[in-house]
Design a protein around this motif. Structure first.
Motif, mmCIF file in Angstrom:
data_model
loop_
_atom_site.group_PDB
_atom_site.id
_atom_site.type_symbol
_atom_site.label_atom_id
_atom_site.label_comp_id
_atom_site.label_asym_id
_atom_site.label_seq_id
_atom_site.Cartn_x
_atom_site.Cartn_y
_atom_site.Cartn_z
ATOM 1 N N GLN A 33 2.614 -27.529 41.318
ATOM 2 C CA GLN A 33 1.859 -27.237 40.105
ATOM 3 C C GLN A 33 1.393 -25.779 40.060
ATOM 4 O OE1 GLN A 33 -1.339 -30.021 39.560
ATOM 5 N NE2 GLN A 33 -0.019 -31.767 39.938
ATOM 6 N N ILE A 111 -6.662 -21.639 37.671
ATOM 7 C CA ILE A 111 -7.418 -22.656 36.953
ATOM 8 C C ILE A 111 -7.680 -23.809 37.919
ATOM 9 C CG2 ILE A 111 -7.468 -24.172 34.921
ATOM 10 C CD1 ILE A 111 -7.136 -21.088 34.324
ATOM 11 N N ARG A 113 -7.910 -27.388 39.327
ATOM 12 C CA ARG A 113 -7.036 -28.522 39.036
ATOM 13 C C ARG A 113 -7.632 -29.443 37.972
ATOM 14 N NH1 ARG A 113 -5.950 -30.351 44.996
ATOM 15 N NH2 ARG A 113 -5.987 -28.220 45.719
ATOM 16 N N ARG A 116 -6.756 -28.112 34.417
ATOM 17 C CA ARG A 116 -5.381 -27.735 34.044
ATOM 18 C C ARG A 116 -4.899 -28.582 32.873
ATOM 19 N NH1 ARG A 116 -3.015 -26.727 40.062
ATOM 20 N NH2 ARG A 116 -4.282 -24.881 40.425
#
Length: 180
Positions: A33, A111, A113, A116
């Motif tokens: 991610q 950012i 988690r 997000r």
């Protein structure tokens, strides 16, 4: 969500977001991610924020994300920045030679988690452009080739240009850039 310049009370949150999103602190699923390579200290945050600045996205009292902005001439900086800046000598951004631009360094940006997928990155990016408008022509960043989520977020999500790839210290990177 409020976007504003960081204050010293935000630094612990920024350092925690940074720590939680470095490769050594992510499992394989979360690594896909996106990740951050920076290991900034409180003193480094203070130095960055006292110059071009750090913007934070805040919801209530929680820092949801941050982005740093640094002058290309700021020292010391990581050696990968020298490799990035070398690329600007022979490349263009939107058909303008990068040597004719007055760029700044965009990033790191991260950012939390928990936030997000909620548009925080695009809000921070819009605030960066507004903050730097009239002061600089372009923002420059590097994204590791093995961080495709970040690359997609910045190229497709924010509309940055993937100017070129470069190699540094055994790793491949993308020089991405945007006009302010």
């Amino acid at each position: 969500m409020i976007i504003r310049q960081a204050v010293p009370a935000d630094y612990d949150s920024i350092l925690e977001i940074q720590r939680l999103n470095t490769p050594e602190n992510l499992d394989a699923e979360n690594l896909q991610q996106g990740y951050i390579v920076s290991q900034m200290s409180r003193a480094q945050l203070e130095a960055i924020n006292s110059k071009l600045g750090i913007l934070v996205a805040v919801e209530g009292k929680t820092v949801a994300g941050f982005v740093c902005m640094t002058a290309t001439c700021a020292k010391p900086h990581p050696p990968v920045i020298d490799a990035l800046l070398e690329q600007t000598e022979t490349h263009s951004l939107n058909q303008r030679p990068m040597t004719e631009l007055t760029p700044f360094l965009y990033g790191p940006v991260c950012i939390s988690r928990r936030f997000r997928g909620a548009g925080v990155l695009s809000q921070l990016f819009a605030a960066v452009k507004a903050h730097m408008h009239g002061k600089y022509d372009a923002g420059l960043a590097f994204i590791a080739d093995d961080n495709p989520h970040s690359l997609v977020a910045h190229i497709q999500g924010l509309g940055m240009s993937d100017v070129t790839r470069f190699h540094f210290d055994g790793k491949d990177y993308h020089l991405v850039a945007f006009e302010v």
